[in-house]
Scaffold this active site. Structure first.
Site, mmCIF file in Angstrom:
data_model
loop_
_atom_site.group_PDB
_atom_site.id
_atom_site.type_symbol
_atom_site.label_atom_id
_atom_site.label_comp_id
_atom_site.label_asym_id
_atom_site.label_seq_id
_atom_site.Cartn_x
_atom_site.Cartn_y
_atom_site.Cartn_z
ATOM 1 N N ARG A 65 32.839 32.543 36.141
ATOM 2 C CA ARG A 65 33.392 32.819 34.815
ATOM 3 C C ARG A 65 33.941 31.528 34.226
ATOM 4 N NH1 ARG A 65 37.662 37.050 35.500
ATOM 5 N NH2 ARG A 65 35.862 38.433 35.717
ATOM 6 N N CYS B 88 32.233 47.632 30.798
ATOM 7 C CA CYS B 88 32.381 46.556 31.784
ATOM 8 C C CYS B 88 31.065 46.397 32.550
ATOM 9 C CB CYS B 88 33.521 46.871 32.747
ATOM 10 S SG CYS B 88 33.186 48.252 33.860
ATOM 11 N N LYS C 14 47.450 37.776 31.750
ATOM 12 C CA LYS C 14 46.534 37.682 30.614
ATOM 13 C C LYS C 14 47.307 37.475 29.320
ATOM 14 C CE LYS C 14 42.958 40.466 32.830
ATOM 15 N NZ LYS C 14 42.073 41.665 32.743
ATOM 16 N N LYS D 291 47.413 38.626 38.535
ATOM 17 C CA LYS D 291 46.769 38.032 37.365
ATOM 18 C C LYS D 291 47.655 38.164 36.128
ATOM 19 C CE LYS D 291 44.069 42.252 36.525
ATOM 20 N NZ LYS D 291 42.712 42.818 36.505
ATOM 21 N N CYS E 164 38.768 46.573 32.799
ATOM 22 C CA CYS E 164 38.133 45.384 32.221
ATOM 23 C C CYS E 164 37.548 45.645 30.832
ATOM 24 C CB CYS E 164 37.044 44.863 33.156
ATOM 25 S SG CYS E 164 37.683 44.234 34.724
ATOM 26 N N ARG F 110 44.944 33.539 32.842
ATOM 27 C CA ARG F 110 43.489 33.468 32.710
ATOM 28 C C ARG F 110 43.093 33.044 31.297
ATOM 29 N NH1 ARG F 110 41.111 38.402 36.444
ATOM 30 N NH2 ARG F 110 42.291 37.906 38.334
ATOM 31 N N CYS G 145 29.673 44.579 40.661
ATOM 32 C CA CYS G 145 31.124 44.671 40.843
ATOM 33 C C CYS G 145 31.448 45.515 42.069
ATOM 34 C CB CYS G 145 31.782 45.262 39.605
ATOM 35 S SG CYS G 145 33.579 45.424 39.786
ATOM 36 N N CYS H 43 35.491 51.733 36.859
ATOM 37 C CA CYS H 43 36.667 51.981 37.692
ATOM 38 C C CYS H 43 37.898 51.892 36.800
ATOM 39 C CB CYS H 43 36.735 50.965 38.843
ATOM 40 S SG CYS H 43 37.413 49.359 38.373
#
Length: 553
Positions: A73, A425, A206, A204, A474, A142, A431, A470
């Site tokens: 990414r 996603c 964002k 994470k 995302c 990120r 994934c 899931c």
């Protein structure tokens, strides 16, 4: 609280500032995988180890290890890329990837299918055109989102400068990336991470910047957000938001999505200090024992928004002013040409599922390569997985239009409003977290919802549909009018009642439904909606007004 750190905290502690055993893992040609601990470390370098789940069982029967590959990414603040960078990514997709480019909901390129032996060459090629994958994944800030709305180009440019400044400030300072991938000189002696510390963030993080009235980044879904306050075409400052986040775990009510809270207003000169210390408070106060409770949203709910705000003000030496008035009217993109400033124009193309690929009649990968060869402006990836061919001179519009037509990039013009807006996603087959299909299922499912709308005379209706494999969020499924969240192969939880501005969550309607059950439920609801809706009322607002589900005020 057990006071026992999670295993990922151990891995970060032992990683020597994100080096781990990556050099040895990459040199091991016996396996296509890397050392288990390194699967965590490599995330900070912008990569996930994956395998093709479509053929996992077949390979197991043949006594073969899974067909491991890596997703890379790109870190690209605001989603802005030059034509040279686009051409480099296109070449890498065809040379080392799976012949596709993925445009993500974080305004970044993803390459899929990169073999371990090709990782270093791929990253070095990116570096040659001033792209990198540093901090695109992992427990770190990120890729930062920025509104892609072209109508406010002068304000956009000013906000974009702040995006780049915050992105640079929050980059990790370790030289591990340069040592491992770019053959940089090894650091002798000690290193430090002045913002992150040796173990980085608990989870994470964002960040998004947005320019109202278009909330195309879904700012309230982010740990940290900056909502531009504009008056007479000038940027006065930002309303700052904290504590948004979408991930949860099926069946665990201690995990949940959360809309961000607003701390207040700051002037542009305070942006860096505020951004740094929102991060440092989360660094120090976040949960490092249980990762599912480690995001900033849980920190704020545990300590309280007032205590969090006071600590940020203390560390950043600022005082938040009262929140300035703002409003959003949509969180989607507007397709086609719009006029910018200084005689330039912007063309927004629908890239369904964010997948740039060549298919019969739709040679999108080839077409965008040809456009990049002649384009004199830049490209902007949107947070809705679409693409803006930006800053096109008037004299070049006809040439761009001809290439769009030749390669089928105008297919979106025949799409319904629903299909133009829908997001999915990646999910299967790459994934590892996906329970069900999403991106591959999106076109088929969209067409089935279109049939229900057409039956009720509503095919023209703007309707937000999002599908994820899931509950990690995302594709931002909770910020849609109809959300499908994968529960098992072919089974989804159905969520209803979000708004069209990204300011209200939808709510679980029914669990573990197969396709026919979902369509049956929606068939009845859409028929009722067609009979009962008020003029200009959206489906999500009708659901909320009629308490089909109970949405938050």
């Amino acid at each position: 609280m057990t006071n026992k750190l999670s295993d990922v905290e151990r891995i970060k502690t032992e990683s020597r500032y994100l080096r781990g055993r990556l050099i040895d893992s990459l040199a091991d040609d016996i396996t296509g995988a890397i050392h288990p601990d390194d699967t965590q470390v490599i995330k900070f370098h912008g990569s996930y180890q994956q395998d093709d789940r479509d053929i996992r069982a077949e390979r197991q029967e043949q006594k073969l290890e899974p067909l491991y590959s890596f997703m890379l990414r790109v870190r690209m603040p605001g989603g802005v890329a030059t034509p040279t960078q686009w051409l480099a990514m296109d070449e890498l997709a065809r040379t080392y990837g799976n012949n596709t480019l993925k445009l993500t909901t974080r305004q970044a390129f993803q390459l899929h299918g990169v073999l371990k032996r090709n990782l270093k060459s791929t990253i070095q090629k990116m570096n040659s055109v001033a792209l990198d994958t540093i901090a695109a994944c992992g427990d770190i800030n990120r890729n930062i989102l920025c509104s892609a709305t072209p109508e406010q180009s002068m304000v956009w440019q000013r906000v974009y400068e702040d995006v780049k400044a915050v992105a640079e400030l929050l980059l990790p300072k370790t030289r591990a990336y340069h040592e491992i991938w770019l053959d940089g000189e090894k650091v002798e002696g000690s290193e430090s991470e002045p913002i992150y510390g040796a173990t980085y963030l608990p989870r994470k993080f964002k960040t998004a910047f947005v320019v109202p009235p278009v909330n195309d980044v879904d700012v309230f879904a982010h740990d940290m957000g900056f909502i531009a306050v504009v008056e007479n075409g000038e940027l006065l400052g930002y309303n700052v938001t904290v504590g948004g986040g979408l991930g949860s775990t099926h069946g665990d009510k201690t995990t949940y999505p959360r809309l961000a809270s607003t701390l207040g207003f700051i002037t542009p000169d305070k942006v860096l200090a505020v951004a740094e210390h929102i991060v440092t408070v989360q660094r120090d106060w976040g949960n490092r024992e249980t990762r599912k409770w480690a995001r900033l949203k849980y920190t704020i709910d545990r300590v309280g928004i007032d205590a969090f705000k006071a600590e940020v003000e203390k560390r950043a030496n600022v005082v938040f002013a009262p929140t300035r008035e703002f409003s959003f009217d949509t969180n989607t993109d507007r397709f086609g040409w719009t006029e910018g400033v200084n005689g330039t124009h912007h063309l927004t193309l629908r890239i369904e599922g964010g997948r740039v690929i060549d298919r019969p009649g739709e040679l999108w990968l080839t077409g965008l390569r040809e456009i990049a060869k002649v384009h004199r402006g830049d490209f902007r990836l949107t947070a809705n997985q679409n693409l803006v061919i930006a800053n096109v001179p008037s004299t070049q519009r006809a040439a761009i239009d001809a290439l769009v037509l030749r390669y089928g990039l105008n297919a979106y013009a025949t799409f319904s409003e629903l299909r133009q807006r829908a997001i999915a996603c990646v999910a299967l087959p790459t994934c590892s977290l996906a329970f069900a299909e999403a991106e591959r299922y999106l076109p088929e499912f969209s067409q089935k919802i279109e049939a229900l709308l057409q039956k009720n005379g509503l095919l023209h209706l703007p309707l937000h549909l999002r599908i994820t494999g899931c509950p990690n969020g995302c594709g931002r499924p909770w910020l849609s009018e109809i959300g499908l969240i994968g529960k098992a192969p072919g089974k989804y939880n159905l969520y209803l009642g979000g708004d069209q501005a990204g300011t209200r969550f939808n709510v679980l309607y029914k669990e573990t439904l197969d396709e026919q059950q979902i369509l049956t439920e929606l068939d009845g609801l859409i028929a009722r909606f067609a009979r009962e809706r008020k003029p200009q009322e959206s489906f999500g607002d009708w659901v909320a007004r009629n308490e089909i589900v109970t949405v938050a005020a």
